[in-house]
Design an enzyme around this catalytic site. Structure first.
Site, PDB file in Angstrom:
ATOM      1  N   ARG A 104      -5.054   2.754 -59.560  1.00 34.59           N
ATOM      2  CA  ARG A 104      -4.860   2.529 -60.996  1.00 34.59           C
ATOM      3  C   ARG A 104      -5.458   3.622 -61.872  1.00 34.59           C
ATOM      4  O   ARG A 104      -5.281   3.586 -63.092  1.00 34.59           O
ATOM      5  CB  ARG A 104      -5.447   1.174 -61.409  1.00 34.59           C
ATOM      6  CG  ARG A 104      -4.826  -0.038 -60.730  1.00 34.59           C
ATOM      7  CD  ARG A 104      -5.134  -1.317 -61.465  1.00 34.59           C
ATOM      8  NE  ARG A 104      -4.514  -1.350 -62.775  1.00 34.59           N
ATOM      9  CZ  ARG A 104      -4.674  -2.342 -63.663  1.00 34.59           C
ATOM     10  NH1 ARG A 104      -5.455  -3.364 -63.370  1.00 34.59           N
ATOM     11  NH2 ARG A 104      -4.080  -2.297 -64.836  1.00 34.59           N
ATOM     12  N   ARG A 149     -15.245  -5.294 -61.296  1.00 33.87           N
ATOM     13  CA  ARG A 149     -14.465  -4.144 -61.730  1.00 33.87           C
ATOM     14  C   ARG A 149     -15.182  -3.242 -62.733  1.00 33.87           C
ATOM     15  O   ARG A 149     -14.797  -2.098 -62.907  1.00 33.87           O
ATOM     16  CB  ARG A 149     -13.140  -4.609 -62.350  1.00 33.87           C
ATOM     17  CG  ARG A 149     -12.232  -5.365 -61.393  1.00 33.87           C
ATOM     18  CD  ARG A 149     -11.715  -4.483 -60.274  1.00 33.87           C
ATOM     19  NE  ARG A 149     -10.704  -5.152 -59.471  1.00 33.87           N
ATOM     20  CZ  ARG A 149      -9.408  -5.169 -59.745  1.00 33.87           C
ATOM     21  NH1 ARG A 149      -8.962  -4.546 -60.822  1.00 33.87           N
ATOM     22  NH2 ARG A 149      -8.564  -5.802 -58.961  1.00 33.87           N
ATOM     23  N   HIS A 178     -11.923 -10.331 -63.268  1.00 31.32           N
ATOM     24  CA  HIS A 178     -12.064  -9.827 -64.640  1.00 31.32           C
ATOM     25  C   HIS A 178     -12.553 -10.968 -65.532  1.00 31.32           C
ATOM     26  O   HIS A 178     -12.219 -12.144 -65.297  1.00 31.32           O
ATOM     27  CB  HIS A 178     -10.727  -9.340 -65.196  1.00 31.32           C
ATOM     28  CG  HIS A 178     -10.369  -7.934 -64.847  1.00 31.32           C
ATOM     29  ND1 HIS A 178      -9.064  -7.496 -64.776  1.00 31.32           N
ATOM     30  CD2 HIS A 178     -11.127  -6.845 -64.577  1.00 31.32           C
ATOM     31  CE1 HIS A 178      -9.028  -6.214 -64.469  1.00 31.32           C
ATOM     32  NE2 HIS A 178     -10.279  -5.802 -64.341  1.00 31.32           N
ATOM     33  N   CYS A 278      -3.675 -10.337 -69.758  1.00 32.40           N
ATOM     34  CA  CYS A 278      -3.573  -9.096 -68.991  1.00 32.40           C
ATOM     35  C   CYS A 278      -2.427  -8.217 -69.493  1.00 32.40           C
ATOM     36  O   CYS A 278      -2.523  -6.986 -69.475  1.00 32.40           O
ATOM     37  CB  CYS A 278      -3.383  -9.404 -67.517  1.00 32.40           C
ATOM     38  SG  CYS A 278      -4.842 -10.071 -66.703  1.00 32.40           S
TER      39      CYS A 278
END
Length: 285
Positions: A104, A149, A178, A278
């Site tokens: 990512r 994360r 998250h 998201c």
């Protein structure tokens, strides 16, 4: 029936505030690697249905009177559809992302180019963080997750970059990797009502639970079932709460608290580990 644990109170009047969102079309979206517990390489994405569901979400925002800008998808970056992860923005300041997984990392550059082209000041990070995936903005504070994360060091860096106090919250359940899948901001505190959140206590360390209960004594504490249905991966304008259709009990509870739930179908995006929030970045005032 799923149980929702909440502190009883009279429902206050809710008021909406026009928002400025950024979304990225799912033209590159597919599950081709596994970097969270939700990604299953044998469970293919229906690309046509994903496009229709994403368009439905965008249509809901526009129908509610909000502005939606589009970030162009980049071939080879399937998770760019999860636009919330690319940065966190407050007023004219933006703190960029530095993704934890190499799959990512190139997304961060696309977000910086887009935001700078829109005239925003963007600070590039030196510490790993995944934007609004782990930073949720309220009027007086930014709630920040760490544990999977985002580095705790990024919290201090974001505080300086955004000019807003940051409250660190440790996540302890990898299913809620998250902050925005474990906690949703119902009211950011800009209107007459106080700031309000919904959250799943089991996703947080004991210290984080104590912090959230101290800051938000009347918060909505959700069940594990509602959290696993991505019900907390919601977007609210202070009155209208856009959330997955798979969370009907949460929707009823929100209605009892004076909110207007707006269910949407985003089942294809759950295959990638995300839902409403998201897919939605916000450029906060």
């Amino acid at each position: 029936m799923t149980q929702i644990l909440t502190t009883p109170r009279a429902a206050p009047a809710r008021s909406t505030r026009t928002r400025h969102y950024v979304m990225c079309p799912p033209t590159a979206f597919e599950v081709v690697y596994s970097i969270n517990p939700w990604m299953d390489l044998t469970n293919a994405v229906d690309t046509g249905l994903a496009q229709a569901q994403w368009q439905g979400l965008q249509d809901v925002y526009r129908a509610l009177g909000h502005r939606v800008d589009l970030l162009g998808a980049v071939p080879g970056l399937p998770d760019m559809v999860f636009a919330a992860n690319g940065a966190v923005s407050v007023a004219d300041r933006t703190y960029g992302a530095a993704f934890a997984f190499p799959q990512r990392q190139a997304e961060a550059h696309a977000h910086v180019d887009f935001l700078r082209a829109a005239g925003r000041e963007v600070q590039r990070p030196t510490h790993t963080n995944e934007g609004e995936g782990d930073f949720l903005v309220l009027r007086d504070v930014v709630l920040a997750g760490h544990g999977f994360r985002t580095s705790p060091d990024a919290h201090r860096e974001a505080e300086a970059a955004l000019g807003r106090p940051v409250v660190s919250l440790e996540l302890v359940d990898p299913r809620f990797y998250h902050l925005d899948v474990a906690l949703g901001v119902l009211d950011d505190g800009w209107g007459d009502a106080p700031a309000d959140i919904a959250w799943f206590p089991g996703a947080f360390s004991p210290a984080a639970r104590r912090t959230l209960r101290r800051l938000f004594p009347a918060s909505l504490e959700c069940s594990e079932a509602e959290a696993l249905a991505f019900g907390l991966n919601l977007v609210s304008d202070g009155a209208n709460v856009v959330l997955p259709t798979e969370s009907p009990e949460l929707a009823r509870t929100l209605q009892d608290r004076g909110y207007h739930p707006v269910p949407v179908e985003l089942s294809e995006f759950v295959k990638g580990g995300g839902s409403v929030k998201c897919c939605t970045a916000e450029l906060h005032r």
